[in-house]
Design a protein around this motif. Structure first.
Motif, PDB file in Angstrom:
ATOM      1  N   ALA A 121       0.816  -1.221   0.000  1.00  0.00           N
ATOM      2  CA  ALA A 121       0.000   0.000   0.000  1.00  0.00           C
ATOM      3  C   ALA A 121       0.849   1.271   0.000  1.00  0.00           C
ATOM      4  O   ALA A 121       0.315   2.368  -0.223  1.00  0.00           O
ATOM      5  CB  ALA A 121      -0.926  -0.011   1.215  1.00  0.00           C
ATOM      6  N   SER A 122       2.163   1.148   0.221  1.00  0.00           N
ATOM      7  CA  SER A 122       2.996   2.360   0.178  1.00  0.00           C
ATOM      8  C   SER A 122       3.181   2.859  -1.258  1.00  0.00           C
ATOM      9  O   SER A 122       3.684   3.950  -1.480  1.00  0.00           O
ATOM     10  CB  SER A 122       4.357   2.088   0.830  1.00  0.00           C
ATOM     11  OG  SER A 122       5.109   1.190   0.032  1.00  0.00           O
ATOM     12  N   TRP A 123       2.762   2.051  -2.219  1.00  0.00           N
ATOM     13  CA  TRP A 123       2.885   2.449  -3.626  1.00  0.00           C
ATOM     14  C   TRP A 123       1.541   2.924  -4.182  1.00  0.00           C
ATOM     15  O   TRP A 123       0.509   2.296  -3.934  1.00  0.00           O
ATOM     16  CB  TRP A 123       3.324   1.253  -4.480  1.00  0.00           C
ATOM     17  CG  TRP A 123       4.751   0.881  -4.300  1.00  0.00           C
ATOM     18  CD1 TRP A 123       5.257  -0.006  -3.396  1.00  0.00           C
ATOM     19  CD2 TRP A 123       5.870   1.364  -5.049  1.00  0.00           C
ATOM     20  NE1 TRP A 123       6.625  -0.098  -3.536  1.00  0.00           N
ATOM     21  CE2 TRP A 123       7.022   0.735  -4.541  1.00  0.00           C
ATOM     22  CE3 TRP A 123       6.013   2.277  -6.106  1.00  0.00           C
ATOM     23  CZ2 TRP A 123       8.305   0.979  -5.046  1.00  0.00           C
ATOM     24  CZ3 TRP A 123       7.280   2.525  -6.604  1.00  0.00           C
ATOM     25  CH2 TRP A 123       8.408   1.878  -6.078  1.00  0.00           C
ATOM     26  N   ALA A 124       1.582   3.995  -4.947  1.00  0.00           N
ATOM     27  CA  ALA A 124       0.421   4.400  -5.741  1.00  0.00           C
ATOM     28  C   ALA A 124       0.657   3.936  -7.174  1.00  0.00           C
ATOM     29  O   ALA A 124       1.799   3.904  -7.649  1.00  0.00           O
ATOM     30  CB  ALA A 124       0.255   5.914  -5.695  1.00  0.00           C
ATOM     31  N   VAL A 125      -0.415   3.545  -7.837  1.00  0.00           N
ATOM     32  CA  VAL A 125      -0.330   3.089  -9.232  1.00  0.00           C
ATOM     33  C   VAL A 125      -1.195   4.012 -10.085  1.00  0.00           C
ATOM     34  O   VAL A 125      -2.363   4.239  -9.766  1.00  0.00           O
ATOM     35  CB  VAL A 125      -0.842   1.637  -9.356  1.00  0.00           C
ATOM     36  CG1 VAL A 125      -0.907   1.212 -10.811  1.00  0.00           C
ATOM     37  CG2 VAL A 125       0.040   0.680  -8.556  1.00  0.00           C
ATOM     38  N   LEU A 126      -0.611   4.545 -11.144  1.00  0.00           N
ATOM     39  CA  LEU A 126      -1.353   5.461 -12.021  1.00  0.00           C
ATOM     40  C   LEU A 126      -1.337   4.965 -13.456  1.00  0.00           C
ATOM     41  O   LEU A 126      -0.342   4.385 -13.916  1.00  0.00           O
ATOM     42  CB  LEU A 126      -0.709   6.857 -11.980  1.00  0.00           C
ATOM     43  CG  LEU A 126      -0.824   7.615 -10.655  1.00  0.00           C
ATOM     44  CD1 LEU A 126       0.055   8.865 -10.688  1.00  0.00           C
ATOM     45  CD2 LEU A 126      -2.283   7.984 -10.384  1.00  0.00           C
ATOM     46  N   PHE A 127      -2.432   5.214 -14.162  1.00  0.00           N
ATOM     47  CA  PHE A 127      -2.528   4.940 -15.600  1.00  0.00           C
ATOM     48  C   PHE A 127      -2.641   6.298 -16.279  1.00  0.00           C
ATOM     49  O   PHE A 127      -3.717   6.904 -16.278  1.00  0.00           O
ATOM     50  CB  PHE A 127      -3.753   4.070 -15.884  1.00  0.00           C
ATOM     51  CG  PHE A 127      -3.680   2.699 -15.269  1.00  0.00           C
ATOM     52  CD1 PHE A 127      -3.215   1.614 -16.003  1.00  0.00           C
ATOM     53  CD2 PHE A 127      -4.045   2.487 -13.950  1.00  0.00           C
ATOM     54  CE1 PHE A 127      -3.132   0.342 -15.438  1.00  0.00           C
ATOM     55  CE2 PHE A 127      -3.965   1.216 -13.373  1.00  0.00           C
ATOM     56  CZ  PHE A 127      -3.498   0.142 -14.118  1.00  0.00           C
ATOM     57  N   LEU A 128      -1.541   6.798 -16.811  1.00  0.00           N
ATOM     58  CA  LEU A 128      -1.521   8.162 -17.346  1.00  0.00           C
ATOM     59  C   LEU A 128      -1.395   8.149 -18.870  1.00  0.00           C
ATOM     60  O   LEU A 128      -1.230   7.097 -19.488  1.00  0.00           O
ATOM     61  CB  LEU A 128      -0.360   8.942 -16.737  1.00  0.00           C
ATOM     62  CG  LEU A 128      -0.355   9.065 -15.209  1.00  0.00           C
ATOM     63  CD1 LEU A 128       0.789   9.963 -14.759  1.00  0.00           C
ATOM     64  CD2 LEU A 128      -1.682   9.605 -14.692  1.00  0.00           C
TER      65      LEU A 128
END
Ligand SMILES: *Cc1c(COP(=O)(O)O)cnc(C)c1O
Length: 365
Positions: free
Chosen positions: A67-74
Motif C-alpha cells: 500500500a505504500s505504492w500508488a499506481v497510475l494509468f496516465l
C-alpha cells in the motif's frame, strides 16, 4: 494470428500475445458484461472502474507492491514523464539531479530535465557511441542528489542494466518502458518507476507510473493538474477521459502474464532463452553479425547488430522481409538491425529467426 504477426520483431509498438488479440477482437464487437463494444463504453461506468481495479490488482500481485505504492494509468507516454519527473522533484528541490546518459532515450530525458534545474551527468557514454553501461559502483553517484534517473533498458542500442545503480538513500527513478515486467524486480529499491504500454504491455496510449506515496508530500503546488502526480492520485487515474481501450488491453496482458505465463520469474526464463538463441548466432558469426552492446550489458529485449556494410544490412533486411520476418530495421538514429524480443514474442518464433540468420550467414560468409 498470421506468420507475419508472430514474427514481428518491431521495436515498438511491439507484438502482443495471440490470446489477447483474440479477446480484443471480441471485445471490440461486444464486451459481454456490458453488452456494448469496448470502444463505446463510458469511463464512468461500473465496468470500467472494475477494469481499472482489476488491472491495478494484477500489477500489484505480479510485483508484490504494497500500500505504500500508488499506481497510475496516465497519458503522454514516457516522454511526458521525462518532463513530469524534473518538474516535480528537481525544479524546487534546490539540489542537482543525477542522470545516467547511456543511450538514445536517456539522452532525451536529460534535455527535459535541464529545462527544470541543475543536472549532473553521473555517467555518459555518448562520445563512445553508447556501447556500454556503467559498472556497479556507487561512488560515481552523488549521495546528496535530488534523485538518480536512468533507463533500465536502452531500446535503441540494446543495452540493459543487470544491476541497480546508485545509492539506496537517494530517490531512484527509472524509465522501464522497454523491459517492464520482463523479469522480476526488486521494487523496493525504487521510488518512482514509469513504463509506457507499447513495448511490453499493450498498445500505445497509456503509461504506467508506480510511485511511493511518501513522495507526494514534496510535490510543488503550482503544477497543472494533468502534470501533478497528487492530482492524478486523488482522481484515481480518472482526472479526464482515460484511454479505455489501451487500459483494457493492458489488463488482458497482465492476466496473460499471471495465469498463462505464470509470473515474472517464468517470463524471465523465457526471455533469457529467446535472447540466448539470437546472441548465440551473433557469437558464432562475429565478423558477419556485429553486436552493438558490450557483452555484459546485452539486452534481453533488443538485440542490436550491424552487418559488415550498410548495403549488407539492407540486403539482410530485404531477405528477412521476403521470409515474413518483419520489424527488424534498426532505429533511425543508428541503422543496422534490431530484433526486439518483448514478452509476447515467442521462443519458437525467435528460434525461427535464429535458424534463418545462421543459414543466411553460411550462404554469404
Ligand atoms: C520508446 C521509448 C520511449 C518513448 O516513449 P513515448 O511513449 O513514445 O514517449 C521512452 N523511453 C524508452 C526506454 C523507450 O523505449
Amino acid at each position: 494470428m498470421s506468420f507475419r504477426d508472430e514474427h514481428n520483431f518491431s521495436g515498438g509498438p511491439g507484438v502482443l500475445p495471440p490470446v489477447v488479440l483474440e479477446q480484443v477482437r471480441q471485445a471490440i464487437e461486444q464486451v459481454p458484461e456490458a453488452g456494448l463494444s469496448l470502444l463505446g463504453i463510458s469511463h464512468r461506468s461500473d465496468w470500467f472502474r472494475q477494469l481499472l481495479d482489476t488491472a491495478e490488482a494484477r500489477l500489484r500481485d505480479l510485483l508484490g507492491l504494497d500500500a505504500s505504492w500508488a499506481v497510475l494509468f496516465l497519458q503522454g507516454g514516457a516522454t511526458q514523464q521525462f518532463s513530469m519527473v524534473p518538474m516535480s522533484f528537481l525544479r524546487t528541490s534546490g539540489l542537482a539531479a543525477d542522470y545516467i546518459e547511456s543511450g538514445y532515450w536517456s539522452a532525451k530525458s536529460l534535455v527535459h530535465a535541464r529545462r527544470c534545474g541543475s543536472v549532473r551527468l553521473a555517467y555518459s557514454d555518448r562520445v563512445q557511441g553508447f556501447h556500454a553501461l556503467p559498472e556497479a559502483d556507487s561512488r560515481r553517484y552523488d549521495p546528496a542528489a535530488a534523485y538518480l534517473h536512468y533507463v533500465s533498458n536502452e531500446t535503441v542500442e540494446g543495452l540493459q542494466f543487470h544491476h541497480v545503480p546508485g545509492h539506496d538513500e537517494v530517490l531512484r527513478i527509472c524509465d522501464m518502458s522497454s523491459d517492464f515486467l520482463s523479469r522480476p524486480l526488486a521494487v523496493d529499491r525504487f521510488d518512482l518507476i514509469y513504463a509506457h504500454a507499447q513495448k511490453n504491455l499493450g498498445p500505445s496510449g497509456v503509461t504506467l507510473v508506480l510511485l511511493k506515496r511518501a513522495l507526494l508530500a514534496q510535490l510543488p503546488t503550482d503544477l497543472p493538474d494533468f502534470l501533478d502526480y497528487q492530482a492524478q492520485v486523488t482522481a484515481a487515474s480518472l482526472l479526464n477521459t482515460p484511454p479505455v481501450f489501451a487500459i483494457y488491453v493492458v489488463e488482458r496482458v497482465l492476466r496473460w502474464l499471471q495465469q498463462d505465463i505464470g509470473g515474472l520469474a517464468a517470463m524471465q526464463r523465457i526471455n533469457a532463452a529467446k535472447a540466448a538463441s539470437l546472441y548465440a548466432v551473433l557469437d558464432e558469426f562475429p565478423d558477419f553479425y556485429r553486436g552493438h552492446a558490450r557483452r555484459c550489458d546485452r539486452s534481453q529485449m533488443n538485440v542490436v547488430f550491424h552487418l559488415p556494410s550498410a548495403e549488407a544490412d539492407q540486403a539482410f533486411l530485404q531477405a528477412c522481409e521476403g521470409r515474413d520476418y518483419v520489424g527488424l530495421a534498426g532505429h533511425r538514429s543508428l541503422g543496422g538491425v534490431r530484433a526486439s524480443l518483448y514478452n509476447a514474442m515467442s521462443l519458437a518464433a525467435t528460434e525461427d529467426l535464429s535458424a534463418f540468420m545462421r543459414e543466411y550467414a553460411r550462404s554469404r560468409a
